[in-house]
Scaffold this active site. Structure first.
Site, PDB file in Angstrom:
ATOM      1  CD  GLU A 151      -2.565   3.759  -5.617  1.00  0.00           C
ATOM      2  OE1 GLU A 151      -3.319   2.888  -6.015  1.00  0.00           O
ATOM      3  OE2 GLU A 151      -1.696   2.872  -5.065  1.00  0.00           O
TER       4      GLU A 151
ATOM      5  CG  HIS B 215      -2.900  -0.565  -7.155  1.00  0.00           C
ATOM      6  ND1 HIS B 215      -3.353   0.229  -5.971  1.00  0.00           N
ATOM      7  CD2 HIS B 215      -3.059  -1.877  -6.446  1.00  0.00           C
ATOM      8  CE1 HIS B 215      -3.710  -0.506  -4.889  1.00  0.00           C
ATOM      9  NE2 HIS B 215      -3.634  -1.503  -5.296  1.00  0.00           N
TER      10      HIS B 215
ATOM     11  NE  ARG C 258      -4.190  -0.495  -0.072  1.00  0.00           N
ATOM     12  CZ  ARG C 258      -4.506  -1.681  -1.001  1.00  0.00           C
ATOM     13  NH1 ARG C 258      -3.463  -2.178  -1.786  1.00  0.00           N
ATOM     14  NH2 ARG C 258      -5.631  -2.216  -1.272  1.00  0.00           N
TER      15      ARG C 258
END
Ligand SMILES: NC(=O)c1ccc[n+]([C@@H]2O[C@H](COP(=O)([O-])OP(=O)(O)OC[C@H]3O[C@@H](n4cnc5c(N)ncnc54)[C@H](O)[C@@H]3O)[C@@H](O)[C@H]2O)c1
Ligand SMILES: O=C(O)CC[C@@H](O)C(=O)O
Length: 528
Positions: A262, A280, A233
């Site tokens: 993000e 991601h 993360r």
């Protein structure tokens, strides 16, 4: 009844097959909604399914008047305000196992690409250069990989790194030396891992405690030339500190799949040639996406069918075996709570629930939540459910205690629920009788045998001839039929109780008329 499901992030079409197959579910797919659109659209929906992109904030949860379940197709639930969901009685489910393999494979791909500078070399080649000098990498063999967070993904990464003949050292609060030995890896504190590693990979959730776990101070402890991978993360690594550590030469390279903010289109870290990155993509494989979507869809279907969900995030999960043992008691547990809530008008300060007999061998927290739900229902109606029952009890300063004893006092299983107010304590006990179903077997100190169903009258009176007759006559005058009656007394001529099952619900005025009868002390109407 039709339940409306909003899918707000792209989910695998194969994965949502359980939703498409189920009766009574209407699916709307609306991805890339703006924050404003989501706040507007969410109103009519009963379920919301997301991946990591949609931010399910308190504002979204509060705008959603019908929402009952949020499904997260993936592991991390940091994009969902869990406290807000719990407070609003919304269950959150995730899919913790479906993308473990993909995330571990992605981490290993990043590790290898980082060590051999593959993305940088590819870019250079695409730019028309044949440069064999600038991209000298390092071998993984005999290097030390530090793994911070040895859960599902961390453990898979550790096992694969050993296949690359790396030495692995890990830190996880749940890791013991014995377990590390069994896995064939080293074990140490975060500090030990930071000091020993040539490559460091992070696999913790993003929590208050892990935010900026890798900061300036942490970089200072690392070997010069260390390389870092984060496929967990954004936010676990302090990005400013990482930038500084790369520019100073302390960190030789970083591979990042996740970022503090993000999505983004440009990022200062991406201006550094030592950084390689993916947007991601850890869970972005056909297999993982299908698997997480199936898991979360199945839980949504289970939920609307009234069955247990497999991966609740804001409720303790219960194994299938335990669920099979305790599920028959759900209804009884709730009814004991409803019964007790009618025994007093005073503020409840404490709830004690005692499980005796075989039930004491199981995790009965789900039953406790049902009893607490029953108690709070009187004043909160449908605002209380399994998810928020304990939370609401805490909010009202009601202490909830669970006790267990394996001696069942003649019963195979016995649940005794008790409420304590400033002045009184009331208690009711119930069981399931083989072949006969649920029974209330004790109210306060009186032994009874009552089916917990329909309209009950609980009457406290003086043990005098005529008291029962007067109640019967008054009910007959009001055209209220008595279906069953139980009496009990403490001593001859002392306090006594009547428990009546009647065919209709009594009105407040009828309760008052009953209370005025000679030798009647107290009348409580309980609808179960
Ligand atoms: N990049 C992606 O697309 C992707 C895909 C899947 C999962 N993830 C993320 O990967 C992470 C790990 O997922 P998982 O399924 O392995 O979770 P997990 O719950 O199985 O493992 C997390 C581990 O972190 C440990 N931990 C917690 N605090 C720690 C601390 N301060 N120091 C060290 N260890 C600590 C826990 O004890 C646990 O063992 C999560 O953040 C998840 O959201 C990312
Ligand atoms: O939705 C995704 O693809 C990312 C999922 C991943 O970050 C997770 O935590 O499961």
């Amino acid at each position: 009844m039709t339940y409306h499901i909003l899918i707000a992030d792209p989910l695998s079409e194969e994965g949502i097959y359980p939703l498409r197959q189920a009766d009574g579910l209407e699916i709307t797919i609306a991805t890339d909604l703006s924050k404003e659109d989501l706040l507007e659209r969410i109103k009519g929906f009963d379920a919301l399914l997301v991946r990591s992109q949609t931010q399910v904030t308190r504002e979204v949860i509060e705008a959603a008047s019908n929402l009952k379940i949020i499904g997260r197709a993936g592991v991390g639930v940091d994009n969902i305000d869990l406290d807000a969901a719990t407070e609003h009685g919304i269950i959150v489910v995730n899919a913790p196992d479906g993308n473990t393999n993909s995330a571990a494979e992605h981490t290993i791909a990043m590790l290898t690409a980082l060590a051999r500078k593959i993305p940088q070399a590819f870019n250079s080649l695409k730019n028309g250069e044949w440069d064999r000098k600038s991209f000298i990498g390092v071998e993984l063999k005999n290097k030390t990989l530090g793994v911070i967070g040895l859960g599902r993904i961390g453990a898979e990464v550790a096992a694969r790194a050993k296949g690359q003949r790396m030495n692995v050292i890990a830190y996880d609060p749940f890791l013991t030396e014995e377990k590390a030995q069994k896995m064939g890896i080293g074990f140490g504190t975060v500090g030990d891992v930071l000091k020993a590693a040539d490559f460091i990979t992070i696999h913790t959730p993003l929590l208050k405690e892990t935010r900026h776990l890798i900061n300036e101070e942490a970089f200072a402890k690392m070997k010069d030339g260390v390389q870092i991978i984060n496929c967990a993360r954004g936010g676990i690594i302090d990005e400013d500190a990482l930038y500084g550590a790369i520019v100073s030469g302390k960190v030789a390279g970083a591979a990042l799949d996740v970022f503090e903010m993000e999505p983004f289109v440009d990022h200062p870290l991406l201006t550094l040639p030592e950084v390689i990155a993916t947007p991601h993509l850890g869970a972005s494989t056909v297999e993982a996406q299908e698997s997480v979507a199936v898991d979360v869809s199945q839980d949504v279907v289970n939920f609307f069918k009234g069955e247990a969900v497999r991966n609740p995030v804001n409720l303790p999960s219960v194994s299938k075996e335990v669920m099979a043992k305790i599920a028959p008691f759900f209804d009884l547990a709730e009814k004991l709570g409803i019964f007790l809530s009618r025994m007093t008008d005073e503020a409840i300060e404490e709830v004690n629930i005692k499980y005796a007999g075989e039930l004491a061998n199981y995790d009965v927290r789900a039953l406790t939540r049902n009893t607490v739900k029953g108690i709070l229902k009187r004043n909160l109606g449908n605002h209380v459910n399994d998810v928020n029952a304990k939370f609401l009890a805490e909010r009202f300063d009601i202490k909830v205690n669970e006790h267990k004893t394996t001696t069942g006092k003649g019963f195979l299983h016995l649940i005794t629920a008790e409420i304590v107010t400033a002045k009184f304590t009331h208690r009711v006990a119930g069981t399931l009788l083989n072949g006969l179903g649920a029974r209330i077997v004790k109210v306060d100190d009186y032994v009874v045998d009552v089916v917990p169903e329909g309209h009950l009258l609980f009457i406290k009176h003086k043990d005098q001839p005529g008291a029962i007759g007067r109640v019967g006559t008054l009910l007959a005058q009001k055209d209220i039929n008595i279906a069953t009656m139980q009496v009990g007394r403490s001593t001859v001529g002392g306090d006594a109780i009547m428990m009546l099952t009647i065919d209709n619900r009594v009105e407040q005025t009828e309760i008052e008329d009953l209370t005025e009868l000679e030798d009647i002390y107290e009348v409580k109407a309980i609808d179960l």
